[in-house]
Design a protein around this motif. Sequence first.
Motif: not given
Length: 174
Positions: A10-17, A90-97, A156-159
């Motif tokens: 599963g994914t890494v939790r957003p708070l951990t990432a 929904l997977s977070p977008s890499y545009w957030g970077a 980390l969150v998307r994978t």
Amino acid sequence: MTARPGQGGGTVRPLTALAFATATFVALLIFGLGMVSLALGEDVIATSGLGQAPGIVATVFATIAFAIGLWLAVRSHRSAAASEGDSPRLSPSYWGAAWTTAACFLAYVGGLFVGAVTTGADLAAAAAAAGRIATTWFGVVVAAAALVSAWGGIALVRTRASRPRWPWEDEFDE
């Protein structure tokens, strides 16, 4: 090595990432600024009399901007199907970077200005110090550290990977 579905993946939790990426950002920022300073033979803040406080304030501002920007990018998203009982993520977008990078760069430059003014520098000296960071390799380091760390946090969150397993680990599970 194989990964079997349904076995602790599963994914890494957003708070951990967010925690890992923020720590990575601070480490890359400090390392990068130090290495560029060493390579160029110049201080990060070349304006005399300012001391370390403006750099500390700038780093704190940039770290806060990074954490907020990345959190907005990786927090849990729900689609319209959530109202029907399904809750696909929904997977977070890499545009957030990219947005996080821009926010960090501006926060660092602004934080340096604020830090310089609060330490007693006049507005011209504070603007010169902030402008120098924004237009030299030091600014590139700030942006690069933010981009790499934010992309990694989003990845980390998307994978959707599970831990690696060797084929012989499943010998007794079948």
